[in-house]
Design an enzyme around this catalytic site. Structure first.
Site, PDB file in Angstrom:
ATOM      1  N   HIS A   1      21.517  35.244  45.624  1.00  0.00           N
ATOM      2  CA  HIS A   1      20.827  35.774  44.440  1.00  0.00           C
ATOM      3  C   HIS A   1      19.341  35.410  44.535  1.00  0.00           C
ATOM      4  O   HIS A   1      18.944  34.271  44.284  1.00  0.00           O
ATOM      5  CB  HIS A   1      21.443  35.203  43.158  1.00  0.00           C
ATOM      6  CG  HIS A   1      20.848  35.753  41.894  1.00  0.00           C
ATOM      7  ND1 HIS A   1      21.609  36.274  40.872  1.00  0.00           N
ATOM      8  CD2 HIS A   1      19.562  35.859  41.482  1.00  0.00           C
ATOM      9  CE1 HIS A   1      20.818  36.673  39.888  1.00  0.00           C
ATOM     10  NE2 HIS A   1      19.562  36.428  40.233  1.00  0.00           N
TER      11      HIS A   1
ATOM     12  N   HIS B   1      15.049  37.298  44.395  1.00  0.00           N
ATOM     13  CA  HIS B   1      14.208  38.428  43.964  1.00  0.00           C
ATOM     14  C   HIS B   1      13.023  38.501  44.920  1.00  0.00           C
ATOM     15  O   HIS B   1      11.903  38.140  44.574  1.00  0.00           O
ATOM     16  CB  HIS B   1      13.725  38.223  42.527  1.00  0.00           C
ATOM     17  CG  HIS B   1      14.818  38.261  41.516  1.00  0.00           C
ATOM     18  ND1 HIS B   1      15.167  39.397  40.835  1.00  0.00           N
ATOM     19  CD2 HIS B   1      15.681  37.299  41.086  1.00  0.00           C
ATOM     20  CE1 HIS B   1      16.181  39.138  40.015  1.00  0.00           C
ATOM     21  NE2 HIS B   1      16.510  37.865  40.160  1.00  0.00           N
TER      22      HIS B   1
ATOM     23  N   LYS C   1       9.759  40.236  43.831  1.00  0.00           N
ATOM     24  CA  LYS C   1       8.851  39.570  42.876  1.00  0.00           C
ATOM     25  C   LYS C   1       8.112  38.386  43.511  1.00  0.00           C
ATOM     26  O   LYS C   1       7.137  37.884  42.946  1.00  0.00           O
ATOM     27  CB  LYS C   1       9.640  39.017  41.684  1.00  0.00           C
ATOM     28  CG  LYS C   1      10.313  40.046  40.797  1.00  0.00           C
ATOM     29  CD  LYS C   1      10.954  39.348  39.587  1.00  0.00           C
ATOM     30  CE  LYS C   1      11.502  40.327  38.579  1.00  0.00           C
ATOM     31  NZ  LYS C   1      12.818  40.879  38.919  1.00  0.00           N
TER      32      LYS C   1
ATOM     33  N   HIS D   1      23.141  40.296  36.078  1.00  0.00           N
ATOM     34  CA  HIS D   1      22.480  39.173  35.433  1.00  0.00           C
ATOM     35  C   HIS D   1      23.058  39.127  34.021  1.00  0.00           C
ATOM     36  O   HIS D   1      22.965  40.118  33.290  1.00  0.00           O
ATOM     37  CB  HIS D   1      20.979  39.413  35.298  1.00  0.00           C
ATOM     38  CG  HIS D   1      20.193  39.188  36.550  1.00  0.00           C
ATOM     39  ND1 HIS D   1      20.330  39.942  37.678  1.00  0.00           N
ATOM     40  CD2 HIS D   1      19.224  38.266  36.831  1.00  0.00           C
ATOM     41  CE1 HIS D   1      19.482  39.499  38.600  1.00  0.00           C
ATOM     42  NE2 HIS D   1      18.800  38.487  38.123  1.00  0.00           N
TER      43      HIS D   1
ATOM     44  N   GLU E   1      21.462  35.116  30.213  1.00  0.00           N
ATOM     45  CA  GLU E   1      20.430  34.150  30.624  1.00  0.00           C
ATOM     46  C   GLU E   1      19.653  33.754  29.370  1.00  0.00           C
ATOM     47  O   GLU E   1      18.483  34.091  29.198  1.00  0.00           O
ATOM     48  CB  GLU E   1      19.520  34.760  31.696  1.00  0.00           C
ATOM     49  CG  GLU E   1      18.643  33.723  32.370  1.00  0.00           C
ATOM     50  CD  GLU E   1      17.826  34.284  33.516  1.00  0.00           C
ATOM     51  OE1 GLU E   1      17.934  35.487  33.812  1.00  0.00           O
ATOM     52  OE2 GLU E   1      17.058  33.513  34.127  1.00  0.00           O
TER      53      GLU E   1
ATOM     54  N   ASP F   1      17.319  32.321  43.307  1.00  0.00           N
ATOM     55  CA  ASP F   1      16.691  33.135  42.268  1.00  0.00           C
ATOM     56  C   ASP F   1      15.221  33.354  42.600  1.00  0.00           C
ATOM     57  O   ASP F   1      14.879  33.628  43.735  1.00  0.00           O
ATOM     58  CB  ASP F   1      16.899  32.517  40.885  1.00  0.00           C
ATOM     59  CG  ASP F   1      16.979  33.568  39.767  1.00  0.00           C
ATOM     60  OD1 ASP F   1      16.988  34.759  40.093  1.00  0.00           O
ATOM     61  OD2 ASP F   1      17.053  33.184  38.589  1.00  0.00           O
ATOM     62  N   ASN F   2      14.322  33.125  41.666  1.00  0.00           N
ATOM     63  CA  ASN F   2      12.923  33.519  41.860  1.00  0.00           C
ATOM     64  C   ASN F   2      12.129  32.466  42.631  1.00  0.00           C
ATOM     65  O   ASN F   2      12.463  31.285  42.592  1.00  0.00           O
ATOM     66  CB  ASN F   2      12.279  33.747  40.499  1.00  0.00           C
ATOM     67  CG  ASN F   2      12.974  34.852  39.732  1.00  0.00           C
ATOM     68  OD1 ASN F   2      14.092  34.671  39.284  1.00  0.00           O
ATOM     69  ND2 ASN F   2      12.340  35.986  39.615  1.00  0.00           N
TER      70      ASN F   2
HETATM   71 ZN   LIG Z   1      17.913  36.749  39.069  1.00  0.00          ZN
END
Ligand SMILES: [Zn+2]
Length: 438
Positions: A80, A82, A85, A231, A234, A332-333
């Site tokens: 998972h 991104h 981004k 998602h 959250e 994640d990010n």
């Molecule tokens: Zn995410």
């Protein structure tokens, strides 16, 4: 400098390595209290040809490389992320670290700056970083609201091809669930995702028509034979129960594909009875769950009134694991408005997860959360495990037990891919400077 004298013909034995029982197939030695087995790994070319328990006192073979009990793990799987981004923080930061601030800053950046060249260069930078840290497979979400879908999916297809053989790359489309109300557009996006052999994804919110929208997503996934990736929840809002709604939809549709659900933060805030009911449904529907501990620690319970956060943001992995629900942790990010830090280093993710989620005392099978379990969710064979006949894709650490491994960054780890050590130097941030200007 941390190197191994690996001979160029590529035939050698990594002698006296410490392998974790949870990530090694067919190891017959007995594991210690930490779950490690001392073993000799024989490599020929790109394959592991044997894994045998290390016997004290046996003379080393001439092609043996002595590891003296250093930990060796399979390459990591990050299910998972991104990548589209990643690294935009210098030009569009999050002014207050809030979720709303992240959405606003990312929307502004995407609208103004996400050309094919911009997305492609940042994604490639991220992949080089992950590769150097020892990751061999990644799933990324791609912001897919029009017109970004037409830009990012071709970029992804090119990059996936460029990285084939080094990183197995997958993509899931990311749209707000309310955007799927535009049925014609969303059906077109599902076709585009299917054409790219991607995964159908969305962010769920507790909108009044959530069940109907989920039904539509499941129907499209069945029509195009796609796996799903959500998602969900959250937030700290106790009434956020989309994880349960997704499980009910999967059961209603008798869905046979794989479903991965990320975040599920609100579950940790709900009454025990509700939690147990949801988890029973999640188990019956055979959903898998990924927690994003670094990003959720950063975003959840952030208070901009000069008070201190009181909860951790992660979901209930122990309770899920106890029910046999496949659970993973992931990055994640990275360096974007949703998370100001991060480097796609799955050892950092595992170290942080251990501390936030108490994946220790005992460690048990938790190492699977960064390797074999996400590999299974991603339908990858021979990834995330060490086994006889498997790929020689592994990471050699300095640490010899969990306290050594998880106390230092292990920036000098050795990454072996297809039997050969790779260059583990990280790309320089300055490479992206020209993309960060006004
Ligand atoms: Zn995410």
């Amino acid at each position: 400098m941390n190197t191994l004298p690996i001979p160029s013909p590529g035939i050698y034995v990594l002698r006296n390595a410490r392998l974790h029982a949870s990530l090694t197939v067919g190891i017959d030695g007995s594991a210690d209290a930490d779950g490690f087995v001392n073993a000799d790994i024989a490599v020929e070319g790109s394959r592991i040809i044997s894994i045998a328990p290390h016997r004290l006192g046996t003379p080393p073979a001439p092609d043996a490389i002595e590891l003296n009990g250093r930990i060796v793990l399979p390459c990591f799987v990050d299910c998972h992320t991104h990548l589209d981004k990643g690294h935009i923080w210098p030009r569009n930061s999050n002014p207050d670290g809030s979720f709303a601030g992240a959405l606003r800053a990312t929307h502004a950046d995407r609208t103004e700056r996400w050309s094919a060249k911009d997305v492609s260069r940042r994604m490639d930078f991220a992949l080089r970083t992950a590769f150097a840290h020892g990751t061999s497979a990644i799933r990324t979400h791609l912001d897919s609201a029009a017109p970004q879908d037409a830009i990012s999916w071709p970029v992804f297809e090119n990059i996936r091809e460029h990285w084939r053989g080094r990183i197995d790359l997958q993509a899931a489309c990311l749209v707000g669930i309310e955007e799927t109300r535009d049925q014609v557009w969303f059906a077109g996006l599902a076709r585009r995702v299917a054409e790219a052999k991607g995964i159908l994804g969305a962010v769920t919110y507790m909108v009044p028509d959530l069940e109907a929208l989920l039904d539509r997503m499941f129907a499209l996934a069945i029509k195009h034979d796609l796996d799903l990736d959500f998602h969900a929840d959250e937030t700290d809002a106790i009434d956020a129960i989309s994880l349960r709604k997704i499980a009910e939809a999967a059961l209603r549709h008798r869905f046979e594909g794989k479903v991965l659900v990320g975040h599920c933060c609100s579950l940790a805030r709900q009454p025990d009875g509700d939690v147990l009911d949801t988890l029973d449904k999640v188990a019956r529907a055979e959903l898998a769950v990924v927690s994003l501990p670094m990003c959720n620690l950063y975003l959840q319970d952030r208070r901009n009134d000069q008070t201190t956060p009181r909860w951790r943001g992660v979901t209930l992995l122990h309770e899920m694991d106890a029910r046999g629900i496949p659970v993973a942790v992931a990055s994640d990010n990275t360096r974007d408005p949703f998370y100001a830090y991060g480097d796609l280093d799955m050892l950092e993710v595992y170290r942080t997860a251990t501390r936030i989620l108490h994946l220790d005392h005992p460690v048990g099978d938790w190492p699977r959360t960064v390797a074999q379990t996400p590999a299974e969710v991603m339908r990858l064979d021979d990834v995330g495990v060490l086994q006889r006949g498997g790929s020689a894709d592994l990471v050699v650490f300095k640490g010899r037990n969990w306290t050594e491994l998880l106390s230092r960054p292990e920036a000098d780890r050795i990454v072996i891919r297809d039997g050969k050590p790779i260059d583990t130097s990280l790309p320089d941030y300055a490479e992206l400077d020209d993309l960060m200007g006004a």
